[in-house]
Structure formats: structure tokens, C-alpha cells
Design an enzyme around this catalytic site. Structure first.
Site, PDB file in Angstrom:
ATOM      1  N   LYS A  36      -1.995 -16.516   8.457  1.00  0.00           N
ATOM      2  CA  LYS A  36      -1.126 -15.703   9.324  1.00  0.00           C
ATOM      3  C   LYS A  36      -0.273 -16.522  10.304  1.00  0.00           C
ATOM      4  CE  LYS A  36      -2.562 -11.039   8.701  1.00  0.00           C
ATOM      5  NZ  LYS A  36      -3.852 -10.784   8.034  1.00  0.00           N
ATOM      6  N   ASP A  44     -13.689 -16.217   8.795  1.00  0.00           N
ATOM      7  CA  ASP A  44     -12.317 -15.851   8.420  1.00  0.00           C
ATOM      8  C   ASP A  44     -11.524 -15.677   9.708  1.00  0.00           C
ATOM      9  OD1 ASP A  44      -9.953 -14.663   7.724  1.00  0.00           O
ATOM     10  OD2 ASP A  44     -10.840 -13.193   6.350  1.00  0.00           O
ATOM     11  N   TYR A  47       0.818  -1.218   0.000  1.00  0.00           N
ATOM     12  CA  TYR A  47       0.000   0.000   0.000  1.00  0.00           C
ATOM     13  C   TYR A  47       0.852   1.268   0.000  1.00  0.00           C
ATOM     14  CZ  TYR A  47      -2.832  -3.742   2.003  1.00  0.00           C
ATOM     15  OH  TYR A  47      -3.426  -4.941   2.258  1.00  0.00           O
ATOM     16  N   TYR A  97     -12.227  -6.987   6.813  1.00  0.00           N
ATOM     17  CA  TYR A  97     -11.059  -7.117   5.931  1.00  0.00           C
ATOM     18  C   TYR A  97     -10.841  -8.597   5.660  1.00  0.00           C
ATOM     19  CZ  TYR A  97      -6.510  -7.223   3.872  1.00  0.00           C
ATOM     20  OH  TYR A  97      -5.482  -7.459   2.992  1.00  0.00           O
TER      21      TYR A  97
HETATM   22  C1  LIG Z   1      -4.428 -10.751   6.664  1.00  0.00           C
HETATM   23  C2  LIG Z   1      -5.816 -11.207   6.474  1.00  0.00           C
HETATM   24  C3  LIG Z   1      -6.236 -11.772   5.257  1.00  0.00           C
HETATM   25  C4  LIG Z   1      -5.330 -11.879   4.045  1.00  0.00           C
HETATM   26  O1  LIG Z   1      -4.241 -12.726   4.264  1.00  0.00           O
HETATM   27  P1  LIG Z   1      -2.941 -12.595   3.315  1.00  0.00           P
HETATM   28  O2  LIG Z   1      -2.068 -13.716   3.761  1.00  0.00           O
HETATM   29  O3  LIG Z   1      -2.373 -11.238   3.561  1.00  0.00           O
HETATM   30  O4  LIG Z   1      -3.401 -12.750   1.917  1.00  0.00           O
HETATM   31  C5  LIG Z   1      -7.545 -12.207   5.160  1.00  0.00           C
HETATM   32  N1  LIG Z   1      -8.399 -12.101   6.197  1.00  0.00           N
HETATM   33  C6  LIG Z   1      -8.029 -11.571   7.378  1.00  0.00           C
HETATM   34  C7  LIG Z   1      -9.012 -11.506   8.504  1.00  0.00           C
HETATM   35  C8  LIG Z   1      -6.731 -11.095   7.551  1.00  0.00           C
HETATM   36  O5  LIG Z   1      -6.371 -10.530   8.719  1.00  0.00           O
END
Ligand SMILES: *Cc1c(COP(=O)(O)O)cnc(C)c1O
Length: 449
Positions: free
Chosen positions: A298, A269, A28, A159
Site C-alpha cells: 500500500k 500483515d 467488487y 483481510y
Molecule cells: C490491501 C491489503 C492487502 C492486499 O493488497 P493488494 O495490494 O490489494 O493486493 C493485504 N492485506 C492487507 C492488510 C490489506 O489492507
């Protein structure tokens, strides 16, 4: 021409940050953005930095490398797992082949996940896992006789990643929707759940009227769109990159109920929240909710390698397998990378023995240490949930200035919007947590007052 020549000369000599500047894109950021700090080494919870002003600094990493490095750097157990696997083989394709690291990791993940998760799809990043999750809900709906169900219901402020389908369910205002008009699919956005707080004993509080209103709004919106929805997609209990906002676990229960009422899948997620970050192994556990599909990423490899996974119930797996598709229509080149899987299993071993005590300890340290920020004029709020601590300012953070001030105070942070926050490694000692809190508060005070 002049620009090309300038870029070329940067390759010759100069320090690392200068060679990087204008050559390599950063997240970004424009090519001529702030000069980055260079990492010369990383060990435990500390990074050694070469700063843009040519000084060097040793800092406690309050970011855990974007929430991943939960055991810190150069952990002997994770280093050994990586070495062992490299001596075997680093990578093989997953089409037609399998290997011990993938099977072992999948077994562990389904055993530890909330609810009856039965199948695992390995992806190479969080965003890709979200793509796969969304795609598979469409396949599920088509397979079970509802091919017209092609939209997703989510909440504002979310997000889910930067690829296109993931972007389309990020917050429509704060996300990057306006930069890609006409390209992103249009989905259904419910209001943000009211912000909630959780105390050190894990008891949640939220404004009851606001909760009741939110639940009614969510149900009403789902009702209107019921026949076109494939899935509810949500970050359980804590919205991360969308604003570090915790919400009442009862909202997740409402989403589960609504999904069931309308024949819609629930996709959790857990990429940010998974593996203990919020004070439960998975954030869904706060609500006692079992999702149909769950994304993790992550912290999955303890921050060593890029790996994510999509877990799903047997109902979802069976429907797709028995459908005319006959397959989940995805297959990354680096699917189930053995090196990443081996380190992930070692990381899960470490977590099993220690995450709960460590996260409670970090939680207590953040509560005690960040409260000092409430005395600052620029600060409108402080909140913590598990190993997440947030200072919210009354306006946008001067990111380069606060970053530099934090480094001078021995801490690495990466603020965004109006937030200076920490999601530190779980292995931070009480002293490390105190350094993080003091550094964050000092940086905000020095720059914003
Ligand atoms: C970081 C994140 C993503 C994306 O993961 P990347 O490995 O950066 O592609 C998706 N959902 C959530 C909740 C995140 O914190």
C-alpha cells in the site's frame, strides 16, 4: 448480440465514465454497477472529478487512494524520483540482475522494520506478498523437519488480499469464502479480539474480562491444532478492510508467545498499518513484538506504483536457503521494479522527516471532527487510531448516496458495509482534516439521518 452492439457503441464519443461503464471491471462491482466518477486531475490532497450527473467537483481525498497516497498527489519529490529513474531505466528483470533502487530500498526496509529483519522479497502487490509470505512459512516448516505443518492460524475479521491463499485467511464469513466452496484451503480461525480504543496519548483500553477470555480461547485453539500449524497470520493491532477494528496490542503479544510455544512463525500483515498509519511506524511496535515475517505494501511507494515486500528474519531466510529447496519458490516478472523501488525510497525519505508529527496532527483533527457524528441517530460508534477515523452506522451504508453526498460536501469517501471511514494522506492540513470530518458527518446525516 444486442448487448455486444450496445457495448461497442459506448466506445464512440460520450464522456469517459460512459465509455468505462460496461467495459471495464471495477473492484467488487458488476459491469452494470453505479457509474464511476472520472478523475481529471489530482494534486496535493485533492482530486478533480467529473461526476455521473455531469457536474464537476474538487474533493479532498479522504481515502488516500485506498490508504496508499500518504504524501498526496504530484508530490515534487516523488515526481522527481520517478522522472530520474525513467531517464535511467524503468524496468529490468530481477533474475540474475540487480540494481541500485532495489538494493537501496531493501537496506532501508530492514533498517526500519521492527525486530531483526534480515531479508527482503519484492512482490508486485499486497496480495502477492501475502502469497509469498504463506508459501515461505510452508517452506520453512518443511525445511526444519515439519512438512506436515500446512495450516494457518488467524483471527476472524481479517483481510489479507484477494488471491486464493490470501483469501483463505480472510474472515470466513465476511470474506469471499462462500463464493468458492471447496477451492479454498481450510485454516484455523480464532475469535476476533475484543475491540479496543486508544487515546491521544497512545494509551489503550479494552474490557479486561473480554481480553482474558480471548487470550484463553486463542491459546486453547492453538493447542488443539499445534502440530498442523505453519504460522499465525494476522493484521497487527488494526483489522482494516475486515471492519476497521483496533484491538489491544497485548493480543499480539499473546500471538507471539503462542507462536513461540508451538514452533509456529508469526506473519504480520502490515500492508495497511505499515509506515505510520496507526501512530507507530509499524503497528507491531505498539506491542513491542517482532514478527518472523512481515508484509508491507500500500503506502510503500506513497501511492505512486504497485509494489509490496516480504521481510523476514535471518532464521527464516537461512532455513530455506539451506534446505533441499535451496530457494524461495517465487519470482514475479516485475519483481523489484526499479521505478517503483526508486519512488518507494523517496517516499521513505519524506516519511522519515514528517510522518510522526503529521499522523499525530491528523489523529487530533479526526478525534475533534468526527465526534459530531455521535449525535446522529444512524450512528452507533466513532473510533480513531492514528490517521484512521471511522463512523459506524447501525446498518448498511447506502454507498452510492453517501458517496454523492460526500462529494457535494467536498470529500471523496468509499464506505463499505456499515462503515464510513477515512484514511487520509498524512499531509492533510488541519483545514483539510476538518473538511473531511465535516463532509463525512454531513453525508451520513443527509442520507441516513
Ligand atoms: C490491501 C491489503 C492487502 C492486499 O493488497 P493488494 O495490494 O490489494 O493486493 C493485504 N492485506 C492487507 C492488510 C490489506 O489492507
Amino acid at each position: 448480440m444486442r448487448e455486444a452492439a450496445a457495448l461497442a457503441t459506448r466506445h464512440v464519443g460520450g464522456d469517459l465514465a460512459a465509455r468505462d461503464h460496461g467495459l471495464v471491471w471495477h473492484p467488487y462491482a458488476p459491469l452494470n454497477g453505479p457509474v464511476p466518477y472520472a478523475v481529471s486531475s489530482a494534486s496535493g490532497v485533492r482530486l478533480s472529478l467529473e461526476c455521473p450527473d455531469d457536474s464537476s467537483a474538487e474533493v479532498v481525498d479522504a481515502m488516500a487512494s485506498w490508504w496508499c497516497a500518504v504524501h498526496g498527489y504530484r508530490h515534487p519529490v516523488l515526481d522527481a524520483a520517478a522522472h530520474r529513474q525513467i531517464d535511467d531505466f524503468s524496468h529490468v528483470m530481477f533474475g540474475g540482475l540487480t540494481h541500485e533502487p532495489a538494493v537501496e530500498l531493501a537496506e532501508r526496509l530492514v533498517a526500519m522494520a521492527p525486530g531483526p529483519m534480515a531479508h527482503v522479497f519484492f512482490a508486485d502487490s499486497g496480495s502477492v506478498s501475502v502469497e509469498v509470505a504463506l508459501k515461505l512459512t510452508l517452506q520453512y516448516q518443511a525445511a526444519t523437519g515439519s512438512p506436515g505443518r500446512q495450516r494457518f492460524l488467524t483471527i476472524r475479521g481479517g483481510y489479507h488480499g484477494d488471491t486464493f491463499a490470501a483469501m483463505s485467511v480472510c474472515d470466513p464469513v465476511d470474506g469471499m469464502h462462500s463464493a468458492f466452496p471447496g477451492v479454498l484451503a481450510s485454516h484455523v480461525f480464532a475469535p476476533r479480539p475484543p475491540m479496543a480504543t486508544v487515546d491521544a496519548d497512545g494509551v489503550w483500553s479494552t474490557d479486561e474480562t473480554a481480553f482474558v477470555q480471548w487470550a484463553a480461547d486463542f491459546r486453547a485453539l492453538a493447542e488443539v491444532h499445534a502440530r498442523e500449524l505453519a504460522a499465525v497470520v494476522v493484521e497487527p493491532v488494526l483489522q482494516g478492510a475486515g471492519g476497521m477494528r483496533p484491538y489491544d496490542p497485548r493480543c499480539l503479544q499473546v500471538m507471539r508467545e503462542v507462536a513461540d510455544e508451538h514452533g509456529v512463525l508469526l506473519v504480520a500483515d502490515e500492508i495497511a498499518t505499515g509506515f505510520g498509519r496507526t501512530g507507530r511506524l509499524f503497528a507491531c511496535e505498539w506491542a513491542d513484538v517482532a514478527p518472523d515475517v512481515m508484509c508491507v505494501g500500500k503506502a510503500l511507494t506513497g501511492g505512486y506504483l504497485s509494489l509490496a515486500a516480504v521481510l523476514m528474519s535471518s532464521r527464516v531466510g537461512a532455513a530455506i536457503t539451506e534446505s533441499s529447496f535451496g530457494a524461495l519458490l517465487h519470482g514475479p516478472t516485475f519483481m523489484a521494479n526499479p521505478l517503483a523501488c526508486a519512488v518507494a525510497s523517496a517516499s521513505l525519505d519524506l516519511l522519515r522527516d514528517s510522518w510522526s508529527q503529521n499522523v499525530s496532527r491528523v489523529d487530533a483533527g479526526l478525534r475533534a471532527g468526527l465526534s459530531a457524528a455521535l449525535k446522529l441517530d444512524s450512528v452507533v460508534g466513532v473510533r480513531t487510531v492514528g490517521a484512521v477515523g471511522v463512523i459506524q452506522l447501525g446498518g448498511p451504508v447506502d454507498v452510492p448516496a453517501v458517496t454523492a453526498a460526500a462529494v457535494r460536501n467536498g470529500v471523496w469517501v468509499r464506505p463499505f458495509r456499515d462503515l464510513v471511514y477515512t484514511m487520509p494522506p498524512y499531509v492533510c492540513t488541519d483545514e483539510d482534516v476538518a473538511i473531511i470530518c465535516a463532509g463525512m458527518v454531513a453525508a451520513v446525516r443527509e442520507v441516513h439521518g
